[in-house]
Design a protein around this motif. Structure first.
Motif, mmCIF file in Angstrom:
data_model
loop_
_atom_site.group_PDB
_atom_site.id
_atom_site.type_symbol
_atom_site.label_atom_id
_atom_site.label_comp_id
_atom_site.label_asym_id
_atom_site.label_seq_id
_atom_site.Cartn_x
_atom_site.Cartn_y
_atom_site.Cartn_z
ATOM 1 N N ARG A 83 0.823 -1.209 0.000
ATOM 2 C CA ARG A 83 0.000 0.000 0.000
ATOM 3 C C ARG A 83 0.863 1.267 0.000
ATOM 4 O O ARG A 83 0.599 2.216 -0.749
ATOM 5 N N ASN A 84 1.919 1.278 0.798
ATOM 6 C CA ASN A 84 2.759 2.476 0.901
ATOM 7 C C ASN A 84 3.491 2.767 -0.414
ATOM 8 O O ASN A 84 3.598 3.929 -0.819
ATOM 9 N N GLN A 85 3.998 1.723 -1.066
ATOM 10 C CA GLN A 85 4.716 1.967 -2.324
ATOM 11 C C GLN A 85 3.778 2.455 -3.415
ATOM 12 O O GLN A 85 4.186 3.236 -4.279
ATOM 13 N N ALA A 86 2.523 2.053 -3.368
ATOM 14 C CA ALA A 86 1.546 2.491 -4.371
ATOM 15 C C ALA A 86 1.273 3.990 -4.267
ATOM 16 O O ALA A 86 0.776 4.601 -5.220
ATOM 17 N N GLN A 87 1.628 4.586 -3.132
ATOM 18 C CA GLN A 87 1.334 5.998 -2.904
ATOM 19 C C GLN A 87 2.546 6.906 -3.103
ATOM 20 O O GLN A 87 2.440 8.121 -2.929
ATOM 21 N N VAL A 88 3.686 6.323 -3.462
ATOM 22 C CA VAL A 88 4.893 7.123 -3.677
ATOM 23 C C VAL A 88 5.522 6.739 -5.024
ATOM 24 O O VAL A 88 5.124 5.756 -5.649
ATOM 25 N N SER A 89 6.490 7.526 -5.447
ATOM 26 C CA SER A 89 7.246 7.205 -6.665
ATOM 27 C C SER A 89 8.687 7.633 -6.462
ATOM 28 O O SER A 89 8.982 8.505 -5.635
ATOM 29 N N LEU A 90 9.580 7.010 -7.223
ATOM 30 C CA LEU A 90 10.993 7.382 -7.125
ATOM 31 C C LEU A 90 11.192 8.832 -7.541
ATOM 32 O O LEU A 90 11.923 9.588 -6.901
ATOM 33 N N ALA A 91 10.505 9.235 -8.616
ATOM 34 C CA ALA A 91 10.645 10.608 -9.117
ATOM 35 C C ALA A 91 10.058 11.635 -8.162
ATOM 36 O O ALA A 91 10.512 12.779 -8.113
ATOM 37 N N GLY A 92 9.062 11.224 -7.378
ATOM 38 C CA GLY A 92 8.420 12.156 -6.459
ATOM 39 C C GLY A 92 8.940 12.085 -5.044
ATOM 40 O O GLY A 92 8.471 12.828 -4.167
ATOM 41 N N ASP A 93 9.915 11.207 -4.801
ATOM 42 C CA ASP A 93 10.447 11.042 -3.453
ATOM 43 C C ASP A 93 11.174 12.308 -3.001
ATOM 44 O O ASP A 93 11.856 12.972 -3.790
ATOM 45 N N MET A 94 11.066 12.636 -1.721
ATOM 46 C CA MET A 94 11.663 13.868 -1.197
ATOM 47 C C MET A 94 13.197 13.849 -1.239
ATOM 48 O O MET A 94 13.820 14.903 -1.209
ATOM 49 N N VAL A 95 13.781 12.674 -1.316
ATOM 50 C CA VAL A 95 15.239 12.554 -1.377
ATOM 51 C C VAL A 95 15.717 12.300 -2.807
ATOM 52 O O VAL A 95 16.587 12.996 -3.322
ATOM 53 N N PHE A 96 15.147 11.295 -3.456
ATOM 54 C CA PHE A 96 15.608 10.903 -4.789
ATOM 55 C C PHE A 96 14.960 11.688 -5.926
ATOM 56 O O PHE A 96 15.382 11.600 -7.072
ATOM 57 N N GLY A 97 13.936 12.465 -5.599
ATOM 58 C CA GLY A 97 13.125 13.101 -6.628
ATOM 59 C C GLY A 97 13.845 14.064 -7.553
ATOM 60 O O GLY A 97 13.497 14.187 -8.719
ATOM 61 N N GLU A 98 14.872 14.754 -7.060
ATOM 62 C CA GLU A 98 15.531 15.784 -7.872
ATOM 63 C C GLU A 98 16.118 15.220 -9.164
ATOM 64 O O GLU A 98 16.032 15.834 -10.217
ATOM 65 N N ASP A 99 16.745 14.041 -9.078
ATOM 66 C CA ASP A 99 17.321 13.443 -10.285
ATOM 67 C C ASP A 99 16.827 12.017 -10.510
ATOM 68 O O ASP A 99 17.406 11.269 -11.302
ATOM 69 N N GLY A 100 15.755 11.647 -9.829
ATOM 70 C CA GLY A 100 15.212 10.306 -10.003
ATOM 71 C C GLY A 100 16.090 9.210 -9.439
ATOM 72 O O GLY A 100 15.927 8.038 -9.763
ATOM 73 N N GLY A 101 17.045 9.601 -8.585
ATOM 74 C CA GLY A 101 17.914 8.615 -7.957
ATOM 75 C C GLY A 101 18.853 7.921 -8.912
ATOM 76 O O GLY A 101 19.317 6.810 -8.645
ATOM 77 N N ILE A 102 19.190 8.568 -10.034
ATOM 78 C CA ILE A 102 19.970 7.887 -11.070
ATOM 79 C C ILE A 102 21.351 7.453 -10.590
ATOM 80 O O ILE A 102 21.936 6.522 -11.145
ATOM 81 N N HIS A 103 21.900 8.110 -9.583
ATOM 82 C CA HIS A 103 23.216 7.735 -9.068
ATOM 83 C C HIS A 103 23.119 6.842 -7.831
ATOM 84 O O HIS A 103 24.141 6.502 -7.236
ATOM 85 N N GLN A 104 21.904 6.467 -7.459
ATOM 86 C CA GLN A 104 21.724 5.762 -6.192
ATOM 87 C C GLN A 104 20.899 4.483 -6.303
ATOM 88 O O GLN A 104 20.677 3.813 -5.303
ATOM 89 N N ILE A 105 20.435 4.142 -7.495
ATOM 90 C CA ILE A 105 19.625 2.930 -7.656
ATOM 91 C C ILE A 105 20.533 1.707 -7.674
ATOM 92 O O ILE A 105 21.443 1.600 -8.496
ATOM 93 N N ALA A 106 20.285 0.794 -6.776
ATOM 94 C CA ALA A 106 21.103 -0.417 -6.674
ATOM 95 C C ALA A 106 20.842 -1.360 -7.841
ATOM 96 O O ALA A 106 19.728 -1.433 -8.370
ATOM 97 N N SER A 107 21.880 -2.094 -8.236
ATOM 98 C CA SER A 107 21.735 -3.196 -9.181
ATOM 99 C C SER A 107 21.389 -4.433 -8.370
ATOM 100 O O SER A 107 22.031 -4.718 -7.353
ATOM 101 N N MET A 108 20.386 -5.176 -8.832
ATOM 102 C CA MET A 108 19.883 -6.301 -8.053
ATOM 103 C C MET A 108 20.149 -7.632 -8.736
ATOM 104 O O MET A 108 20.107 -7.741 -9.961
#
Length: 293
Positions: free
Chosen positions: A252-277
């Motif tokens: 439920r919580n993830q459905a209400q947020v997005s990476l682009a809209g996150d207060m931390v990662f939102g500025e650049d979409g977290g492009i330098h911080q997304i882990a490889s899985m």
């Protein structure tokens, strides 16, 4: 009689135009007296140099058997492997309200037992183990300018549990200190932590916090921080993990947020911080990230 040096494998004489550089020089020397032309340079030295040039060229153009353990890399390959390239500097991010590094109340960094690779359990007076899908976190620290691996650095890493709670702060886990630990980067600049997959709690994209210190001694002494930032976990893996028991609130919580809209990662979409899985829910996942500092 034909000179055997200038015959092919079938005994036929090789035309002068195709006998190569050594033959040309020998012919020229014979006609013009080598010492007069080359100002005293010995003929054997000149021919040896020609031979060396030919060998070097052959070696550079010959295919290399990279599968062989005894294969010797060419000079250009060795230089390429030795050279380091600049990497993107990871953005500075907030440590959040639950760092337990002394900046917001409690300080776990000076506690005996904080230096460890397996951070699933509490240490000290409690041995509670945090439950959840297994996650290995591999963080590699490099110099942003040169790309050089930064060995011997101290890394403090922490994150929330499967319920979205932070040890030492959240209600019910104030007396726990699980999912927190300090490690030293190895020769490759890498630290590895054994943990569990964190939840997605209300208002934030799923993430992991970390601080980089000059060394472990500085970290446990709560010394100056070199870099504070966060690792973002990718949506595809989040969806698979959060479909398992114990992570129901995260769906439920993830459905209400997005990476682009996150207060931390939102500025650049977290492009330098997304882990490889890599991995699976059953076998556990590995989250890997290289950061420049």
């Amino acid at each position: 009689m034909t000179d055997p040096r200038w015959t092919d494998e079938n005994g036929r004489e090789i035309d002068e135009d195709h006998r190569g550089l050594v033959y040309d020089i020998q012919t020229l020397v014979g006609r013009r007296r080598a010492l007069g032309i080359f100002g005293g340079v010995a003929l054997t030295t000149l021919l040896a140099a020609c031979g060396a040039t030919t060998s070097t060229t052959d070696a550079a153009t010959a295919p290399t058997d990279t599968a062989s353990p005894n294969a010797t890399p060419t000079a250009s390959r060795t230089a390429s492997a030795a050279a380091s390239a600049a990497v993107d500097e990871v953005p500075d991010e907030t440590g959040g309200p639950y760092p337990a590094d002394g900046s917001n109340g409690v300080n776990v960094l000076d506690d005996s037992g904080i230096v460890r690779s397996d951070i699933r359990s509490s240490f000290g007076s409690s041995t509670t183990v945090a439950g959840g899908v297994a996650l290995t976190i591999a963080l590699t620290v490099r110099d942003a300018t040169s790309g050089e691996a930064l060995a011997g650095r101290g890394v403090y890493l922490w994150h929330c549990d499967r319920a979205g709670d932070y040890s030492l702060y959240s209600s019910g886990v104030e007396n726990e200190n699980y999912l927190r630990g300090v490690q030293q980067t190895d020769a490759n600049g890498t630290v590895t932590f054994t943990s569990i997959y964190p939840a997605c709690y209300s208002g934030r994209w799923p993430h992991i916090h970390f601080e980089v210190y000059q060394d472990v001694a500085t970290a446990v002494a709560t010394g100056p921080i070199v870099k504070t930032s966060q690792i973002a976990l990718p949506a595809e893996t989040n969806d698979l993990v959060y479909a398992t028991a114990g992570y129901e609130q995260s769906v439920r919580n993830q459905a209400q947020v997005s990476l682009a809209g996150d207060m931390v990662f939102g500025e650049d979409g977290g492009i330098h911080q997304i882990a490889s899985m890599a991995g699976s829910v059953g076998a556990g996942y590995t989250a890997s990230l290289t950061i420049g500092v």
